[in-house]
Write a protein that holds these residues in place. Structure first.
Motif, short mmCIF file in Angstrom:
data_model
loop_
_atom_site.label_atom_id
_atom_site.label_comp_id
_atom_site.label_asym_id
_atom_site.label_seq_id
_atom_site.Cartn_x
_atom_site.Cartn_y
_atom_site.Cartn_z
N SER A 41 0.81 -1.21 0.00
CA SER A 41 0.00 0.00 0.00
C SER A 41 0.84 1.27 0.00
N ALA A 42 2.15 1.13 -0.21
CA ALA A 42 3.01 2.31 -0.24
C ALA A 42 2.61 3.22 -1.40
N ILE A 43 2.70 4.50 -1.16
CA ILE A 43 2.29 5.49 -2.16
C ILE A 43 3.44 5.77 -3.11
N LYS A 44 3.18 5.62 -4.40
CA LYS A 44 4.20 5.83 -5.43
C LYS A 44 3.83 7.03 -6.31
N GLY A 45 4.82 7.53 -7.02
CA GLY A 45 4.56 8.58 -8.00
C GLY A 45 4.53 9.99 -7.45
N LYS A 46 4.79 10.16 -6.15
CA LYS A 46 4.81 11.50 -5.56
C LYS A 46 6.25 12.03 -5.52
N THR A 47 6.41 13.31 -5.81
CA THR A 47 7.72 13.94 -5.63
C THR A 47 7.88 14.32 -4.16
N LEU A 48 9.11 14.55 -3.74
CA LEU A 48 9.33 14.97 -2.36
C LEU A 48 8.64 16.31 -2.08
N ALA A 49 8.58 17.17 -3.07
CA ALA A 49 7.90 18.46 -2.89
C ALA A 49 6.41 18.25 -2.59
N GLU A 50 5.79 17.29 -3.29
CA GLU A 50 4.37 17.02 -3.07
C GLU A 50 4.15 16.39 -1.70
N ILE A 51 5.03 15.47 -1.31
CA ILE A 51 4.92 14.83 0.01
C ILE A 51 5.10 15.89 1.11
N TYR A 52 6.07 16.76 0.89
CA TYR A 52 6.42 17.80 1.86
C TYR A 52 5.27 18.79 2.05
N ALA A 53 4.57 19.10 0.96
CA ALA A 53 3.52 20.11 1.00
C ALA A 53 2.19 19.58 1.52
#
Length: 323
Positions: free
Chosen positions: A230-242
């Motif tokens: 269930s790990a989330i893929k396809g996100k950039t660190l900027a998106e995760i951070y925001a």
């Protein structure tokens, strides 16, 4: 003269015969005595009929009798004078242990049937459910040990100790504060435990959902892969951070670990190809990250489990080179 010589030779030969017979009798007596000691040692051996934990084995007996052990099932392995028990999770299992006693040329064996009791797995909730539980609630959770939180040892320069561990299941990752329990665990242990839900708040006034005071810890299996379905893929660190809801979630992204040297300190962080970084949670020295530093981006699973004092996310690496 020749007759006398023959007679003397015959007498000499005859005189040696009782000596030879006496020697053979003594050897037979020694063998019998050794066998008696071997048989006695085997007779005196005891092994519990049911086991749930490791237990000691007798490896020597009176008179210099040596005893070795063998098992017909990997649920009990022999390590010197210890029987190492791995409990099954489905049903009780029967294991045959064979003791072999020897002294000189005398030997003997004895078999023992031992029942290895299955692990009684407590009813548990998911990690996401534990995160949502009210502060102060005692929760029972199940997960795989995915990493440790290290702290520098102020009494021994250059040394570190484990302060807590991270548990991961298919729904997320949570930090478990409890040095003794964490120090007894290994990466890849699948465990169940009970612990108290708490919100840990630092100078940022942002609360981290974690658990503390773990009890009733049961290791179900070892060397398990961290669940990443269930790990989330396809996100950039900027998106995760925001995002406001990244805490306690697991992500997979191509990142590298790098060190940022400041004035009197060093920070370790993960960085993606876009140049965005998230700090890694760890000891002040960051010694545990030194071997991870690389210029190569690799598919890495990490969880967001902490905040900096300024309220920014901090990550925990839970698996590298994810396929």
């Amino acid at each position: 003269m020749r007759k006398s010589l023959k007679v003397l030779c015959a007498l000499a030969l005859f005189a040696t015969v009782p000596t030879v017979l006496t020697a053979c009798g003594e050897n037979s007596s020694v063998v019998d005595e050794n066998q008696e000691m071997v048989d006695s040692a085997l007779k005196e051996l005891t092994v519990n009929a049911e086991v749930s934990n490791n237990f000691p084995l007798v490896v020597s007996a009176r008179g210099g009798v040596a005893i070795s052990w063998a098992s017909n099932n990997e649920l009990i392995t022999i390590n010197g004078s210890d029987a190492v028990v791995t409990r099954p999770t489905d049903n009780d299992a029967s294991v045959k242990l064979t003791a072999t006693a020897t002294k000189g040329n005398a030997t003997g064996t004895r078999d023992f049937t031992v029942t290895v009791k299955k692990i009684e797995v407590a009813d548990t909730i998911t990690i996401s459910e534990a995160i949502a539980a009210a502060v102060g609630t005692n929760v029972a959770i199940r997960g795989v040990v995915s990493n440790f939180l290290y702290k520098d040892d102020s009494k021994n320069e250059g040394e570190q100790f484990i302060q807590g561990m991270y548990l991961t299941d298919a729904t997320g990752t949570i930090y478990v504060y409890g040095p003794k329990v964490a120090q007894a665990a290994s990466i890849g242990d699948e465990v169940t435990l009970k612990a108290d839900r708490e919100d840990f708040t630092n100078k940022s006034n942002k609360a981290v959902q974690q658990v503390k005071n773990p009890t009733e810890v049961v290791t179900i299996a070892k060397n398990k892969n961290v669940p990443l379905d269930s790990a989330i893929k396809g996100k950039t660190l900027a998106e995760i951070y925001a995002a406001d809801d990244s805490l306690n979630k697991v992500f997979i992204a191509d990142v590298k670990v790098q060190a940022f040297q400041g004035s009197g300190f060093v920070n370790y962080e993960i960085m993606d190809a876009n140049g965005k970084y998230i700090l890694l949670q760890g000891s002040e020295s960051g010694k545990e990250f030194e071997s991870l530093v690389s210029d190569t981006y690799t598919s890495t699973a990490f969880a967001i489990c902490h905040y900096t004092n300024k309220g920014a996310y901090k990550a925990v690496i839970i698996s590298t080179n994810v396929q």
